[in-house]
Scaffold this active site. Sequence first.
Site, PDB file in Angstrom:
ATOM      1  N   CYS A 115      61.974  30.541  33.169  1.00  0.00           N
ATOM      2  CA  CYS A 115      60.355  30.786  33.209  1.00  0.00           C
ATOM      3  C   CYS A 115      59.563  29.489  32.966  1.00  0.00           C
ATOM      4  O   CYS A 115      59.667  28.527  33.641  1.00  0.00           O
ATOM      5  CB  CYS A 115      60.258  31.942  32.557  1.00  0.00           C
ATOM      6  SG  CYS A 115      58.271  32.488  33.161  1.00  0.00           S
ATOM      7  N   HIS A 217      63.399  36.372  35.007  1.00  0.00           N
ATOM      8  CA  HIS A 217      63.569  36.417  33.437  1.00  0.00           C
ATOM      9  C   HIS A 217      65.272  37.236  33.587  1.00  0.00           C
ATOM     10  O   HIS A 217      65.245  38.552  33.357  1.00  0.00           O
ATOM     11  CB  HIS A 217      62.865  37.280  32.691  1.00  0.00           C
ATOM     12  CG  HIS A 217      61.666  36.352  32.188  1.00  0.00           C
ATOM     13  ND1 HIS A 217      61.665  35.845  30.981  1.00  0.00           N
ATOM     14  CD2 HIS A 217      60.524  36.126  32.856  1.00  0.00           C
ATOM     15  CE1 HIS A 217      60.590  35.183  30.927  1.00  0.00           C
ATOM     16  NE2 HIS A 217      59.759  35.307  31.812  1.00  0.00           N
ATOM     17  N   GLU A 219      67.562  37.504  31.482  1.00  0.00           N
ATOM     18  CA  GLU A 219      67.791  37.838  30.170  1.00  0.00           C
ATOM     19  C   GLU A 219      67.335  39.362  30.112  1.00  0.00           C
ATOM     20  O   GLU A 219      67.728  39.863  29.177  1.00  0.00           O
ATOM     21  CB  GLU A 219      67.181  37.011  28.915  1.00  0.00           C
ATOM     22  CG  GLU A 219      65.717  37.122  28.446  1.00  0.00           C
ATOM     23  CD  GLU A 219      64.825  36.601  29.740  1.00  0.00           C
ATOM     24  OE1 GLU A 219      63.574  36.628  29.440  1.00  0.00           O
ATOM     25  OE2 GLU A 219      65.224  35.833  30.439  1.00  0.00           O
TER      26      GLU A 219
END
Length: 242
Positions: A115, A217, A219
Amino acid sequence: MKPVIAIASGIKKNKEAGIFEGELYSYITEEYVKAVEMCNGLPFIIPLQKEKEDVERLLTMADGVILPGGNDIDPAFYHEKPIPECGEIFHEVDQLYLWVIELAEKLNKPLLAICKGHQMLNVAYGGNLYQDLHIQKEFVMDHSQNIPRHLSSHEVRIKKDSLLYDIFQKKANVNSFHHQAIHKLADTFEAVATSEDGIIEAIFKKEGSWMLGIQWHPEMMAAADEKMKAIFQLFIDQCQKR
């Protein structure tokens, strides 16, 4: 031995009224830590540093580095003045990110940028950004989803024969939490994923040190999505080789 992964810290300002209002915190979200641990990495946090030499000393102890998401990037770093739609910035955090990128190159440390990190990777090598997609680009979809963060909100197209193609094949469903994005891509990188409205969603360094930038994202999705976890495993495997 587990590869040691340095994760650059962001800054968070306490906005709750009271005696701690305005206090600053060095932080990363727990999802980065968990994603690294799921792939058999050993994470530690690089807090905000005032000297590049101190950042270098910390990075020498790491096998790889992650640049996470965070606040908007100071447009001064790509030679522009902020427009009103540019959000809150922390110049010192942006400087830390730039030092980490420079030193990862110098020390040949694999780097995964997510990001804001993805955007700063482009800025570090001479690219620039849309400060606000909806103001500065026509026919753009909503890139700031209002559904739970582990769910996907749009599709990206993966470049054939790229390292992400090995994971996703032609397309990937991703989440999205940004209003800034890469505008002019630095010559150092190739775009390896794009959204339907033309936003660059992933970049990879053409030669030299291993650097991968991801606009979404992974994660936040890795715990339930093996393909998003595979992005971190790809990175961790590169760190293990070194």
